[in-house]
Design a protein around this motif. Structure first.
Motif, PDB file in Angstrom:
ATOM      1  N   ALA A   1       0.952  -1.253   0.002  1.00 33.42           N
ATOM      2  CA  ALA A   1      -0.130  -0.109  -0.162  1.00 33.42           C
ATOM      3  C   ALA A   1       0.912   1.221  -0.098  1.00 33.42           C
ATOM      4  O   ALA A   1       0.503   2.219  -0.644  1.00 33.42           O
ATOM      5  CB  ALA A   1      -0.942  -0.171   1.190  1.00 33.42           C
TER       6      ALA A   1
ATOM      7  N   ALA B   1       0.289   3.651  -2.968  1.00 34.27           N
ATOM      8  CA  ALA B   1      -0.173   5.046  -2.806  1.00 34.27           C
ATOM      9  C   ALA B   1       0.707   6.233  -3.130  1.00 34.27           C
ATOM     10  O   ALA B   1       0.260   7.262  -3.680  1.00 34.27           O
ATOM     11  CB  ALA B   1      -0.615   5.191  -1.307  1.00 34.27           C
TER      12      ALA B   1
ATOM     13  N   ASP C   1       0.566   6.365  -6.912  1.00 37.70           N
ATOM     14  CA  ASP C   1      -0.580   7.083  -7.483  1.00 37.70           C
ATOM     15  C   ASP C   1      -0.704   8.570  -7.158  1.00 37.70           C
ATOM     16  O   ASP C   1      -1.003   9.236  -7.977  1.00 37.70           O
ATOM     17  CB  ASP C   1      -1.709   6.281  -6.432  1.00 37.70           C
ATOM     18  CG  ASP C   1      -3.457   6.818  -7.034  1.00 37.70           C
ATOM     19  OD1 ASP C   1      -3.261   6.908  -8.387  1.00 37.70           O
ATOM     20  OD2 ASP C   1      -4.059   6.854  -6.394  1.00 37.70           O
ATOM     21  N   ARG C   2      -0.227   8.993  -5.907  1.00 36.94           N
ATOM     22  CA  ARG C   2       0.084  10.340  -5.603  1.00 36.94           C
ATOM     23  C   ARG C   2       1.048  11.067  -6.692  1.00 36.94           C
ATOM     24  O   ARG C   2       0.602  12.276  -7.113  1.00 36.94           O
ATOM     25  CB  ARG C   2       0.510  10.384  -4.212  1.00 36.94           C
ATOM     26  CG  ARG C   2      -0.276  10.573  -3.183  1.00 36.94           C
ATOM     27  CD  ARG C   2       0.420  11.330  -1.861  1.00 36.94           C
ATOM     28  NE  ARG C   2       1.340  10.801  -1.640  1.00 36.94           N
ATOM     29  CZ  ARG C   2       1.991   9.349  -0.744  1.00 36.94           C
ATOM     30  NH1 ARG C   2       0.743   8.802  -0.536  1.00 36.94           N
ATOM     31  NH2 ARG C   2       3.012   8.940  -0.518  1.00 36.94           N
TER      32      ARG C   2
END
Length: 183
Positions: free
Chosen positions: A33, A37, A40-41
């Motif tokens: 994760a 994450a 993705d950011r």
């Protein structure tokens, strides 16, 4: 004044003394994760597009309601990624696979995807995907010798697409009875 590095914006601070590397075949869900994450950011900050989401078309046993097969993937930045696709042998050959793939493609179109990509293995289903309009991107040799990863793509924005366009839902769940196998 130093420029802000978009790859570290919002990320945990870097250790001051050293960075430790390790290889594992058992990353924790939290480990995965963190990486997911952060990427993705970065993608959202760089592209201005925040459209990443999982996608699954599942086949359930009508008696037990347990998942027995289907397709999993995701959509991101206008692209459908098909990650896994499996049907038990007794459900193959009757058109169910084509319907599952079409449902995933339709949902991807509804999410604004223009293209799709996947890979299969040469002994799995490259011909199945070609019959559904997918085109060869390339092949990479793998084991066992003579085998390759086959990378395929499909233009989801092409005229004469097969189903729902943007904003349309592909329809209600289908009920599927297994083919009888035996004498």
């Amino acid at each position: 004044m130093p420029a802000t590095d978009p790859t570290t914006a919002g990320a945990p601070p870097r250790p001051a003394s050293r960075t430790e590397l390790f290889v594992t075949d058992a990353p924790t869900p939290d480990d995965l994760a963190v990486v997911s994450a952060a990427l993705d950011r970065f993608n959202v900050q760089t592209s201005g597009v925040d459209d990443r989401g999982p996608l699954a078309v599942l086949v359930r046993d009508p008696e037990t309601d347990r998942v027995i097969g289907g397709l999993t993937g995701r959509t991101s930045l206008g692209l459908l990624f098909v990650d896994l696709f499996f049907l038990p042998p007794e459900l193959r050959g009757g058109g169910l696979g084509a319907r599952i793939l079409r449902r995933a493609e339709d949902e991807a179109r509804a999410r604004g995807c223009r293209s799709a990509v996947l890979y299969t293995i040469s002994f799995q289903a490259p011909d199945f995907y070609r019959k559904q309009g997918w085109q060869l991107l390339g092949e990479v040799p793998c084991d066992p010798p003579g085998t390759s990863r086959v990378f395929l793509t499909k233009d989801l924005a092409a005229p004469g697409g097969n189903g729902a366009g943007p904003g349309r839902h592909p329809g209600p769940p289908e009920s599927v009875a297994p083919k009888s196998v035996g004498p």
